[in-house]
Design an enzyme around this catalytic site. Sequence first.
Site, PDB file in Angstrom:
ATOM      1  N   ASP A  42       2.637   4.981   1.585  1.00  0.00           N
ATOM      2  CA  ASP A  42       1.659   4.491   0.616  1.00  0.00           C
ATOM      3  C   ASP A  42       0.231   4.825   1.094  1.00  0.00           C
ATOM      4  O   ASP A  42      -0.613   5.259   0.308  1.00  0.00           O
ATOM      5  CB  ASP A  42       1.833   2.969   0.479  1.00  0.00           C
ATOM      6  CG  ASP A  42       0.753   2.316  -0.342  1.00  0.00           C
ATOM      7  OD1 ASP A  42       0.781   2.471  -1.563  1.00  0.00           O
ATOM      8  OD2 ASP A  42      -0.140   1.669   0.249  1.00  0.00           O
ATOM      9  N   GLU A  78       7.477   6.542  -1.980  1.00  0.00           N
ATOM     10  CA  GLU A  78       6.432   6.325  -0.974  1.00  0.00           C
ATOM     11  C   GLU A  78       7.024   6.418   0.437  1.00  0.00           C
ATOM     12  O   GLU A  78       6.419   7.006   1.332  1.00  0.00           O
ATOM     13  CB  GLU A  78       5.759   4.967  -1.183  1.00  0.00           C
ATOM     14  CG  GLU A  78       4.940   4.933  -2.471  1.00  0.00           C
ATOM     15  CD  GLU A  78       4.174   3.631  -2.636  1.00  0.00           C
ATOM     16  OE1 GLU A  78       3.196   3.619  -3.388  1.00  0.00           O
ATOM     17  OE2 GLU A  78       4.562   2.619  -2.015  1.00  0.00           O
TER      18      GLU A  78
END
Lengths: 237, 237
Positions: A61, A130
């Site tokens: 992320d 992610e």
Amino acid sequence: MRRLINRILNYSSPDKQLLLQLEHLVGFTPKHIAYYRLALMHRSKPDDVTASNERLEFLGDAILGAIIAEYLFKKYPYQPEGYLTELRSRIVRRETMNNVALRMGLNKLVQYNQNDRGLSRSHIFGNALEALIGAVYLDQGFANTRKFILNQIIRSYIDLDTMESTDTNYKNQLLSWAQRNGKQLSFDLIAEVNEGTRKLFTVGIMLDGTVVADGTGYNKKDAGQVAAKNALEKLGI
Amino acid sequence: MRRLINRILNYSSPDKQLLLQLEHLVGFTPKHIAYYRLALMHRSKPDDVTASNERLEFLGDAILGAIIAEYLFKKYPYQPEGYLTELRSRIVRRETMNNVALRMGLNKLVQYNQNDRGLSRSHIFGNALEALIGAVYLDQGFANTRKFILNQIIRSYIDLDTMESTDTNYKNQLLSWAQRNGKQLSFDLIAEVNEGTRKLFTVGIMLDGTVVADGTGYNKKDAGQVAAKNALEKLGI
């Protein structure tokens, strides 16, 4: 090259299959398959929760956020910071990433508890994407991760023009619904809180005198959008 | 080397002075001084606001977040995602970065409107440090920015042990104050909103039946900390 071939030949059969699927998905040959295996492990699956992809998701992320920031910074040299922040939040948001993951076919590779029906409707595939970015970073370094994100994610699946223009969509949708139905609608700033290096705004939506939803964002416009989106969901519009 | 020396010799005198100051600060010789000049320009100074450091701050904040994420991911291999998220938010928060910037002496280089007395008490130096990270990234690339952040910021100015252990500080401070003064205190979750790929929590603090402050964070504990900190400020404790 010989070492790479030997490494692949040494993989067990399920590893070989995953390797081929991953090659197709990421566009290069992974070096350390263990990272990828972990990235594809939702916490509903392993007995030990720490053997899930959540730590890799944290890493991925952050890497995604940095690479998108650089991409937007260079693509829009004359747009102010607020514009870049807003556009980035639209790209990395939960729904967008989950949608990209589904279109990539990542859902076929993620390991999760299939008896829990709610999971496949949540955002576990976007989260796995992610985590996959985290795995690519550990396996391939920054420059290749940047290429992967720009080529396989942004240029393949993100329509920036639409993303820029759908800007005020939720707010407009809600306003026109209220008008059609003779409801009184207002957006009120209900909180302004320092968070890290930024200010976080919470906007509430009043409908005929009652708060129906709120939303939070790093500027008032973003917060209004999130609030409007939440209101549309709650009201089933 | 000769090219570098020529470039430095060609700089005008104020550029040469800035270059020397920057070398001291960042630990290497900048290649493109224009990036750094922009990073040090607060929006209160130039006539044209777009000639300020806000876009570079956006970029630098994202790069910093990614590098700290990787650092913590590798330093704490057995800590869960929530722990890493919390520790990172403590490192990159406004107060921490501003404090680092002051200790580095960055305040002597930032250009801002000195007639506005409030500015020097706000977090403009921490923001300039983030912009400086953006400048270093554009000038030197990822690997050198990583070195700069790890060596000149984290290892020089961030005491991770203290940061880990001051964990529940604000909350504890507030609780013991309430106990000493016979006040009734409670922490209540007042909102839970989806934001990007994460959930954002807002915690409110009730003191003898009145909401005195709230705080937002990516987990309830963080939100409680922010709320407690805001309450301490409001109550002048």
